[in-house]
Design an enzyme around this catalytic site. Structure first.
Site, PDB file in Angstrom:
ATOM      1  N   ASP A 117     -10.170  -5.803  -1.097  1.00  0.00           N
ATOM      2  CA  ASP A 117      -9.185  -5.202  -0.204  1.00  0.00           C
ATOM      3  C   ASP A 117      -9.913  -4.461   0.919  1.00  0.00           C
ATOM      4  O   ASP A 117     -10.521  -3.429   0.693  1.00  0.00           O
ATOM      5  CB  ASP A 117      -8.313  -4.233  -1.018  1.00  0.00           C
ATOM      6  CG  ASP A 117      -7.150  -3.689  -0.237  1.00  0.00           C
ATOM      7  OD1 ASP A 117      -6.485  -2.767  -0.736  1.00  0.00           O
ATOM      8  OD2 ASP A 117      -6.918  -4.166   0.886  1.00  0.00           O
ATOM      9  N   ASP A 132       0.846  -1.206   0.000  1.00  0.00           N
ATOM     10  CA  ASP A 132       0.000   0.000   0.000  1.00  0.00           C
ATOM     11  C   ASP A 132       0.875   1.247   0.000  1.00  0.00           C
ATOM     12  O   ASP A 132       1.703   1.422   0.898  1.00  0.00           O
ATOM     13  CB  ASP A 132      -0.897  -0.001   1.245  1.00  0.00           C
ATOM     14  CG  ASP A 132      -2.016  -1.020   1.132  1.00  0.00           C
ATOM     15  OD1 ASP A 132      -2.204  -1.821   2.068  1.00  0.00           O
ATOM     16  OD2 ASP A 132      -2.701  -1.020   0.091  1.00  0.00           O
TER      17      ASP A 132
HETATM   18  C1  DX5 Z   1      -6.343   0.060   3.199  1.00  0.00           C
HETATM   19  C2  DX5 Z   1      -5.406  -0.868   2.452  1.00  0.00           C
HETATM   20  C3  DX5 Z   1      -5.644  -2.328   2.786  1.00  0.00           C
HETATM   21  C4  DX5 Z   1      -5.536  -2.645   4.274  1.00  0.00           C
HETATM   22  C5  DX5 Z   1      -6.199  -3.969   4.559  1.00  0.00           C
HETATM   23  O1  DX5 Z   1      -6.320   1.311   2.569  1.00  0.00           O
HETATM   24  O2  DX5 Z   1      -5.584  -0.718   1.066  1.00  0.00           O
HETATM   25  O3  DX5 Z   1      -4.714  -3.120   2.049  1.00  0.00           O
HETATM   26  O4  DX5 Z   1      -4.193  -2.685   4.659  1.00  0.00           O
HETATM   27  O5  DX5 Z   1      -6.174  -4.153   5.935  1.00  0.00           O
HETATM   28  P1  DX5 Z   1      -7.380  -4.951   6.661  1.00  0.00           P
HETATM   29  O6  DX5 Z   1      -7.359  -6.336   6.047  1.00  0.00           O
HETATM   30  O7  DX5 Z   1      -6.984  -4.924   8.115  1.00  0.00           O
HETATM   31  O8  DX5 Z   1      -8.636  -4.235   6.345  1.00  0.00           O
HETATM   32 ZN    ZN Z   2      -4.528  -1.926  -0.313  1.00  0.00          ZN
END
Ligand code: DX5
Ligand code: ZN
Length: 220
Positions: free
Chosen positions: A174, A34
């Site tokens: 996601d 990310d």
């Molecule tokens: C949020 C990111 C995701 C996040 C997912 O903006 O794009 O990839 O890290 O984390 P969880 O699975 O905890 O929602």
């Molecule tokens: Zn992400």
């Protein structure tokens, strides 16, 4: 088989090498990187340096999620850093087809991410240029959020859009992908599961990774 892409932003950086080693042993398919600019989303996150450090110890491909206002300015950079996928937010693109072609021209898979409240109709004009659609099941910018149920139907609609056109596409989800949400998301048509806090790192120990990764990969 689904692809599982652990969200690296959810790993304690002090444990990065140990966790990457354990995840490789569990045969994860991708690492989700990310990238945030503090403008498109009110947060900052990972970068090319961490990608190079991961690439030095792991052969697992990386998918880069650009949560930035001007993603086209960074396509070459993240391709050089070893991205196997580069995903840009549709909300940030005036010329998405040109940007997707630029990514593909570098031998990288081209992805479009759409926020929970973004419709899918614009995708209909770029079916030939997209390798992967990332459907955000939470508002981008932070881990540990709650999945927005209305986004599940969007997965089915995107899968139908491409299938009706006779086109193949990978669909990534996601945001709060975990044991209780993943079955619904795969049934709706998702095949790349980004797992972060609730789906992996806050719920399982490294010894449990092989079992839980297999669970996600084998969902139908
Ligand atoms: C949020 C990111 C995701 C996040 C997912 O903006 O794009 O990839 O890290 O984390 P969880 O699975 O905890 O929602
Ligand atoms: Zn992400």
């Amino acid at each position: 088989m689904n692809k599982v892409s652990p969200s690296v932003m959810c790993i304690n950086t002090m444990e990065l090498k140990e966790k990457i080693t354990a995840l490789d042993k569990a045969n994860v398919d991708l690492y989700h990187i990310d990238v945030m600019d503090g403008h498109f989303v009110p947060n900052f996150c990972l970068n090319g340096y961490i990608m190079k450090d991961i690439a030095a110890i792991s052969k697992t491909p990386m998918d880069v999620h650009l949560m930035v206002t001007n993603p086209t300015e960074y396509i070459e950079y993240f391709a050089e850093c070893g991205a196997a996928y580069i995903t840009m937010h549709l909300e940030t693109l005036v010329h998405p087809i040109r940007a997707l072609k630029k990514i593909r021209g570098l031998g990288v898979k081209a992805g479009i991410a759409i926020n929970p409240s973004t419709g899918i109709d614009r995708l209909a004009y770029m079916l030939d240029d997209i390798d992967m659609v990332c459907i955000m099941t939470v508002e981008p910018g932070f881990a540990g959020q709650t999945l927005i149920p209305a986004t599940i139907d969007k997965i089915t609609a995107v899968r139908k859009m491409f299938t009706d056109a006779g086109k193949d596409v990978e669909i990534m989800v996601d945001g709060q992908v975990k044991e209780t949400t993943a079955p619904k998301l795969v049934a709706a048509g998702a095949n790349i599961l980004v797992v972060g806090t609730s789906g992996l790192f806050n719920a399982f120990s490294p010894e449990e990774y092989p079992k839980v990764i297999q669970f996600y990969q084998n969902l139908v």
